[in-house]
Design an enzyme around this catalytic site. Structure first.
Site, mmCIF file in Angstrom:
data_model
loop_
_atom_site.group_PDB
_atom_site.id
_atom_site.type_symbol
_atom_site.label_atom_id
_atom_site.label_comp_id
_atom_site.label_asym_id
_atom_site.label_seq_id
_atom_site.Cartn_x
_atom_site.Cartn_y
_atom_site.Cartn_z
ATOM 1 N N HIS A 20 -9.459 -8.069 9.742
ATOM 2 C CA HIS A 20 -9.353 -6.933 8.809
ATOM 3 C C HIS A 20 -10.409 -7.050 7.726
ATOM 4 O O HIS A 20 -10.449 -6.258 6.798
ATOM 5 C CB HIS A 20 -7.964 -6.919 8.154
ATOM 6 C CG HIS A 20 -6.871 -7.075 9.143
ATOM 7 N ND1 HIS A 20 -6.297 -8.293 9.431
ATOM 8 C CD2 HIS A 20 -6.307 -6.178 9.971
ATOM 9 C CE1 HIS A 20 -5.402 -8.133 10.382
ATOM 10 N NE2 HIS A 20 -5.393 -6.867 10.743
ATOM 11 N N ASP A 24 -2.836 -15.374 23.756
ATOM 12 C CA ASP A 24 -2.952 -15.722 22.335
ATOM 13 C C ASP A 24 -3.279 -17.209 22.211
ATOM 14 O O ASP A 24 -2.936 -18.003 23.094
ATOM 15 C CB ASP A 24 -1.606 -15.482 21.627
ATOM 16 C CG ASP A 24 -1.398 -14.023 21.250
ATOM 17 O OD1 ASP A 24 -2.307 -13.212 21.443
ATOM 18 O OD2 ASP A 24 -0.297 -13.710 20.758
ATOM 19 N N MET A 25 -3.908 -17.585 21.093
ATOM 20 C CA MET A 25 -4.153 -19.014 20.855
ATOM 21 C C MET A 25 -3.203 -19.480 19.760
ATOM 22 O O MET A 25 -3.056 -18.806 18.747
ATOM 23 C CB MET A 25 -5.618 -19.236 20.450
ATOM 24 C CG MET A 25 -6.026 -20.677 20.487
ATOM 25 S SD MET A 25 -5.810 -21.470 22.100
ATOM 26 C CE MET A 25 -7.368 -21.083 22.901
ATOM 27 N N LYS A 59 -9.836 -15.503 12.872
ATOM 28 C CA LYS A 59 -10.046 -16.653 11.975
ATOM 29 C C LYS A 59 -9.100 -17.799 12.331
ATOM 30 O O LYS A 59 -9.463 -18.961 12.239
ATOM 31 C CB LYS A 59 -9.820 -16.229 10.515
ATOM 32 C CG LYS A 59 -10.891 -15.283 9.991
ATOM 33 C CD LYS A 59 -10.713 -15.035 8.500
ATOM 34 C CE LYS A 59 -11.700 -13.989 8.008
ATOM 35 N NZ LYS A 59 -11.546 -13.682 6.569
ATOM 36 N N GLY A 60 -7.862 -17.464 12.703
ATOM 37 C CA GLY A 60 -6.865 -18.501 13.008
ATOM 38 C C GLY A 60 -5.748 -18.445 11.985
ATOM 39 O O GLY A 60 -6.007 -18.292 10.789
ATOM 40 N N ALA A 61 -4.503 -18.573 12.442
ATOM 41 C CA ALA A 61 -3.352 -18.294 11.585
ATOM 42 C C ALA A 61 -2.462 -19.501 11.304
ATOM 43 O O ALA A 61 -1.453 -19.358 10.626
ATOM 44 C CB ALA A 61 -2.514 -17.188 12.224
ATOM 45 N N ARG A 89 -11.318 -12.630 22.352
ATOM 46 C CA ARG A 89 -10.930 -12.183 21.015
ATOM 47 C C ARG A 89 -11.313 -13.281 20.017
ATOM 48 O O ARG A 89 -10.909 -14.428 20.181
ATOM 49 C CB ARG A 89 -9.410 -11.956 20.970
ATOM 50 C CG ARG A 89 -8.897 -11.677 19.562
ATOM 51 C CD ARG A 89 -7.384 -11.785 19.476
ATOM 52 N NE ARG A 89 -6.723 -10.851 20.364
ATOM 53 C CZ ARG A 89 -5.453 -10.987 20.764
ATOM 54 N NH1 ARG A 89 -4.718 -12.007 20.353
ATOM 55 N NH2 ARG A 89 -4.911 -10.111 21.596
ATOM 56 N N LYS A 135 1.976 -15.580 24.442
ATOM 57 C CA LYS A 135 1.923 -16.942 23.910
ATOM 58 C C LYS A 135 2.509 -17.868 24.973
ATOM 59 O O LYS A 135 3.670 -17.715 25.368
ATOM 60 C CB LYS A 135 2.752 -17.058 22.627
ATOM 61 C CG LYS A 135 2.052 -16.456 21.421
ATOM 62 C CD LYS A 135 2.801 -16.745 20.143
ATOM 63 C CE LYS A 135 2.039 -16.211 18.940
ATOM 64 N NZ LYS A 135 1.603 -14.817 19.062
ATOM 65 N N ARG A 175 1.802 -13.582 8.344
ATOM 66 C CA ARG A 175 1.131 -12.438 7.711
ATOM 67 C C ARG A 175 1.203 -12.551 6.183
ATOM 68 O O ARG A 175 0.264 -12.235 5.470
ATOM 69 C CB ARG A 175 1.783 -11.103 8.129
ATOM 70 C CG ARG A 175 1.779 -10.805 9.609
ATOM 71 C CD ARG A 175 0.425 -10.574 10.214
ATOM 72 N NE ARG A 175 -0.424 -11.698 10.443
ATOM 73 C CZ ARG A 175 -0.366 -12.550 11.481
ATOM 74 N NH1 ARG A 175 0.542 -12.435 12.392
ATOM 75 N NH2 ARG A 175 -1.233 -13.535 11.600
HETATM 76 C C1 LIG Z 1 -5.615 -8.429 16.953
HETATM 77 C C2 LIG Z 1 -5.376 -9.768 16.361
HETATM 78 C C3 LIG Z 1 -4.943 -10.812 17.163
HETATM 79 C C4 LIG Z 1 -4.766 -12.082 16.622
HETATM 80 N N1 LIG Z 1 -4.431 -13.118 17.461
HETATM 81 C C5 LIG Z 1 -4.365 -14.371 16.941
HETATM 82 C C6 LIG Z 1 -4.172 -15.497 17.779
HETATM 83 O O1 LIG Z 1 -4.040 -15.396 19.000
HETATM 84 N N2 LIG Z 1 -4.118 -16.727 17.195
HETATM 85 C C7 LIG Z 1 -4.259 -16.895 15.832
HETATM 86 O O2 LIG Z 1 -4.238 -18.043 15.362
HETATM 87 N N3 LIG Z 1 -4.426 -15.838 15.025
HETATM 88 C C8 LIG Z 1 -4.479 -14.590 15.540
HETATM 89 N N4 LIG Z 1 -4.684 -13.531 14.704
HETATM 90 C C9 LIG Z 1 -4.565 -13.712 13.227
HETATM 91 C C10 LIG Z 1 -5.883 -14.116 12.622
HETATM 92 O O3 LIG Z 1 -6.219 -15.416 13.030
HETATM 93 C C11 LIG Z 1 -5.823 -14.079 11.095
HETATM 94 O O4 LIG Z 1 -4.836 -14.948 10.661
HETATM 95 C C12 LIG Z 1 -5.554 -12.688 10.549
HETATM 96 O O5 LIG Z 1 -6.188 -11.693 11.287
HETATM 97 C C13 LIG Z 1 -6.080 -12.596 9.106
HETATM 98 O O6 LIG Z 1 -7.461 -12.822 9.079
HETATM 99 P P1 LIG Z 1 -8.527 -11.676 8.732
HETATM 100 O O7 LIG Z 1 -9.708 -11.910 9.602
HETATM 101 O O8 LIG Z 1 -7.923 -10.357 8.859
HETATM 102 O O9 LIG Z 1 -8.995 -12.027 7.276
HETATM 103 P P2 LIG Z 1 -8.265 -12.405 5.925
HETATM 104 O O10 LIG Z 1 -9.033 -13.581 5.412
HETATM 105 O O11 LIG Z 1 -6.785 -12.489 6.017
HETATM 106 O O12 LIG Z 1 -8.591 -11.143 5.050
HETATM 107 C C14 LIG Z 1 -9.943 -10.846 4.751
HETATM 108 C C15 LIG Z 1 -10.049 -9.517 4.057
HETATM 109 O O13 LIG Z 1 -9.491 -8.490 4.880
HETATM 110 C C16 LIG Z 1 -8.896 -7.496 4.062
HETATM 111 N N5 LIG Z 1 -7.444 -7.409 4.331
HETATM 112 C C17 LIG Z 1 -6.687 -8.335 4.936
HETATM 113 N N6 LIG Z 1 -5.392 -7.920 5.003
HETATM 114 C C18 LIG Z 1 -5.364 -6.717 4.396
HETATM 115 C C19 LIG Z 1 -4.317 -5.782 4.124
HETATM 116 N N7 LIG Z 1 -3.039 -6.011 4.443
HETATM 117 N N8 LIG Z 1 -4.659 -4.663 3.498
HETATM 118 C C20 LIG Z 1 -5.947 -4.418 3.114
HETATM 119 N N9 LIG Z 1 -6.951 -5.270 3.331
HETATM 120 C C21 LIG Z 1 -6.673 -6.390 3.970
HETATM 121 C C22 LIG Z 1 -9.126 -7.921 2.620
HETATM 122 O O14 LIG Z 1 -10.331 -7.359 2.181
HETATM 123 C C23 LIG Z 1 -9.262 -9.425 2.766
HETATM 124 O O15 LIG Z 1 -9.978 -10.010 1.698
HETATM 125 C C24 LIG Z 1 -4.942 -12.271 15.224
HETATM 126 C C25 LIG Z 1 -5.376 -11.228 14.421
HETATM 127 C C26 LIG Z 1 -5.609 -9.996 14.965
HETATM 128 C C27 LIG Z 1 -6.113 -8.910 14.084
#
Ligand SMILES: Cc1cc2nc3c(=O)[nH]c(=O)nc-3n(C[C@H](O)[C@H](O)[C@H](O)COP(=O)(O)OP(=O)(O)OC[C@H]3O[C@@H](n4cnc5c(N)ncnc54)[C@H](O)[C@@H]3O)c2cc1C
Length: 311
Positions: free
Chosen positions: A230, A137-138, A190-192, A187, A100, A292
């Site tokens: 995920h 990372d973004m 969705k965005g956090a 990568r 970051k 998270r």
């Molecule tokens: C490797 C990696 C790097 C990342 N880097 C960044 C970054 O640089 N900047 C940034 O802004 N964000 C980053 N993120 C975070 C990302 O933006 C999301 O906030 C985060 O991944 C949650 O989105 P999701 O796509 O998993 O879907 P979500 O909308 O959170 O979940 C969608 C579906 O996934 C399944 N799921 C999710 N969590 C679980 C769980 N704990 N157990 C079981 N099923 C689950 C469920 O079916 C859920 O309905 C990163 C994520 C990953 C995986």
């Protein structure tokens, strides 16, 4: 609503102190953060390797307004890269690092951008020495342009530096088009962060649809897509798009977070796809953990139950 409240709390110093001091916090945190020390990150990477999973490691910390802290973060990464190489865990990008820029000094007054870039450059050199790669990372949308600018500068010397695109931003399809070229590691997540309507989609279906549009661009392009989600539907769509474009299994990868859907991670690796796990380590776990929890009430319940039952 819960998401917004938790994202708000991720910025609260008072709540942070209370939670960090709660006697049980650390043991509950371990599900998502394997430890504080370099050895903990290296052991987690070694453990993942036993099931053919790769790692990208993040030394936790963000928004540093202190030069000494930014230098310390740089040094942690350099030490980590050396430890990965010594443990034979870095070759061919097996264990790489995620950075970051805000943790490396981007917000320092005056020449913060340059300080963070210089630190990132030193880390990239350490990664090159270890035979591995770096992904930037973004963070929130106010830093997107500066991060992409740093990416361009770093790629002049280290063309393998990876970028992150967040599908919730309106601009992301255009950014994907710019980045879908030969040698470009991108990568897609969705965005956090909590972002305003003026720059980001607010509903989950709009964010998901944008994710698919971005994925189509990246999978059709000549770069190396890294599918960070995920979400079972998006994982499936990524596989279908890769097949449609006749991509070999080593021309893209899936990414998930440490401690989230581990069985699915193993299943993806077992079927011959590349699976990389994002491992955060270090003491500054509070902001990471709150994001998270904001994503998934079940994560928040797991944490709160831990506090209630043992604290
Ligand atoms: C490797 C990696 C790097 C990342 N880097 C960044 C970054 O640089 N900047 C940034 O802004 N964000 C980053 N993120 C975070 C990302 O933006 C999301 O906030 C985060 O991944 C949650 O989105 P999701 O796509 O998993 O879907 P979500 O909308 O959170 O979940 C969608 C579906 O996934 C399944 N799921 C999710 N969590 C679980 C769980 N704990 N157990 C079981 N099923 C689950 C469920 O079916 C859920 O309905 C990163 C994520 C990953 C995986």
């Amino acid at each position: 609503m819960l998401r917004n409240s938790l994202l708000q709390l991720s910025k609260s110093g008072a709540v942070r102190q209370t939670i960090e001091k709660a006697p049980v916090s650390r043991s509950v945190v371990r599900r998502f953060v394997p430890g504080d020390r370099t050895e903990d990150a290296v052991s987690a990477t070694a453990e993942l390797r036993t099931t053919n999973r790769f790692a990208t490691i993040d030394y936790l910390g963000e928004d540093t307004a202190d030069l000494t802290q930014a230098i310390r973060t740089r040094d942690h990464y350099i030490e980590l890269l050396k430890a990965l190489a010594d443990a034979d865990l870095s070759q061919h990008g097996m264990g790489e690092v995620s950075l970051k820029l805000s943790a490396l000094g981007q917000y320092l007054p005056g020449d913060g951008h340059k300080i963070a870039l210089d630190h990132a450059r030193e880390i990239c050199q350490a990664a090159a020495n270890a035979g591995t790669t770096v992904t930037l990372d973004m963070e929130d949308h106010t830093t997107t342009d500066a991060t992409l600018e740093s990416l361009r500068e770093l790629r002049q010397d280290f063309p393998w530096v990876g970028a992150v695109i967040q599908s919730y931003l309106h601009r992301s399809e255009a950014d994907c088009r710019d980045l879908a070229h030969e040698g470009s590691r991108v990568r897609l997540c969705k965005g956090a962060y909590k972002e305003p309507e003026s720059v980001a989609f607010q509903s989950s279906s709009d964010v998901d649809q944008s994710y698919v549009r971005c994925l189509k661009i990246l999978m059709a392009g000549a770069g190396y897509p890294m599918v960070a989600s995920h979400d079972p539907r998006l994982v499936e769509i990524a596989g279908a798009l890769a097949a449609h474009h006749n991509r070999d299994a080593d021309s893209f990868e899936y990414q998930m977070l440490y401690g989230i859907r581990p069985e699915e991670q193993k299943r993806i690796a077992d079927r011959g796809n590349q699976m990389r796990v994002y491992i955060p380590y270090g003491e500054e776990w509070y902001g990471y953990l709150m994001r998270r929890m904001a994503e998934r009430p079940a994560n928040a319940m797991f944490f709160l139950r831990g506090l209630a039952s043992k604290g």
